[in-house]
Design a protein around this motif. Sequence first.
Motif: not given
Length: 408
Positions: A69, A88, A110, A133-134, A160-162, A176
């Motif tokens: 990315y 999309y 994200g 976003d990471r 990082d959402v994690d 999404t």
Amino acid sequence: MTRTTSEQMTRQALGAHLAWWGLRHIESDAAYFAWQREVFTPQELAILHQHIEAKRLATDGPTAEIAFYDLAAQPRSVPALYSQRYEYYLQVGSRVARHLNAAPSVLDVGCGIGLLTTFYAQQCPDCAVIGIDRSPASIALARKRAQELGLGNVRFECLDVDQQLPAGRFDLIIATHMLLQSEQDQGLPSDDWRTFHRSADVQAQQRFEQRTGVGVRLDRLLDGLAREGRMLVFEKTRQLARRITFQRALAARGLRLLEPPEPVRYCAMEDVTDDGPFYVLGVVPRLETPAWNESPEPDDAPLFDLAALRSAQAQDDQPLYENHESSAQQAWMALCDKQVLEEATREEPDGRQWHVERGRAEGFTYLYCANTFDQRQLVLIEPARAAVLETYYQEITRDIQSSEMGRA
Ligand SMILES: C[S@@+](CC[C@H](N)C(=O)[O-])C[C@H]1O[C@@H](n2cnc3c(N)ncnc32)[C@H](O)[C@@H]1O
């Protein structure tokens, strides 16, 4: 203003926004690849493909994905690379936009390069929007573009959402194409080849949530959701085996459907893509919310009309009836007095199954294939050409026995 007019205006505004980012609506693969060759040298394309492959194969954390990315977020690359997702963006962006006005605070998790996030902020000046976003390069570009657009109601953070969410609780969380990225993960097989049903299997569900990371992410997002907040979720879960496991992960956390799920079909250049469903979710305890559906989607394949088939003229090498959709199971079950001539069932150590049978019913010869990843196929042929199905049966059994079963 009617809903249709307002949606048309949103799509027009989104089209203009994508054009501002340099994206083009390209319908043919040939035109797209010609553009890619203008933008990138052969060496750059080779490096890009190496990154795509490394991301696809990665099993040891997010490093390869972040590197991909980051590379894709180089400003010179963005128009050509992201135009592949033009349709999309139109489909997802316009659906999300319907829900913005009711939400003072919005989190887009994200968010990538902020292509849609900046549109949401532009559409709803009263919303305070945060994109996370990471990928550091994606966030750097998102910040730069938001500044160029003069948007004062959006900010971007590299997180990082994690691991972490921004502080606070949000009225609307948008996720999404980020919760369930592991496209190779097939999800949970059905109980056996005869059914689409999956019994509740807590351990199999936990394993799915762990290996895809979806469990951790959902828990984190729920921590950040305001009371009566909404989540908009759109992932690649049209395959039933993935959809059921994903829905069970949502339902287990108290998330309910606030609107019927919406499957979405769009073109990625020349390829038609079935994506979604688009879910509008909340934790509100409302009994009248739509139920989670674990059945296959209705398909367009015709069920057969026996009288019409009997009077049909055989057409060269075409079967009298052919159905490759999930409704083939219903058609096979409707065949009366089946006489099975030969059949094979293969079971893998992990329980996945594959089945093929050739038989006679209703004055026809038939071939039926089914597996525990929801693939179905029924072919009917008149007895005079029965040998065709015999050969087909042998080819299928040979192929399946020599390859790993159940690959979609
Ligand atoms: C396919 S892109 C989707 C971008 C955007 N949401 C959209 O719909 O166009 C996936 C994005 O999610 C980001 N992402 C994946 N896992 C993440 C995580 N755990 N924390 C933050 N970002 C993540 C990736 O870096 C990437 O930018």
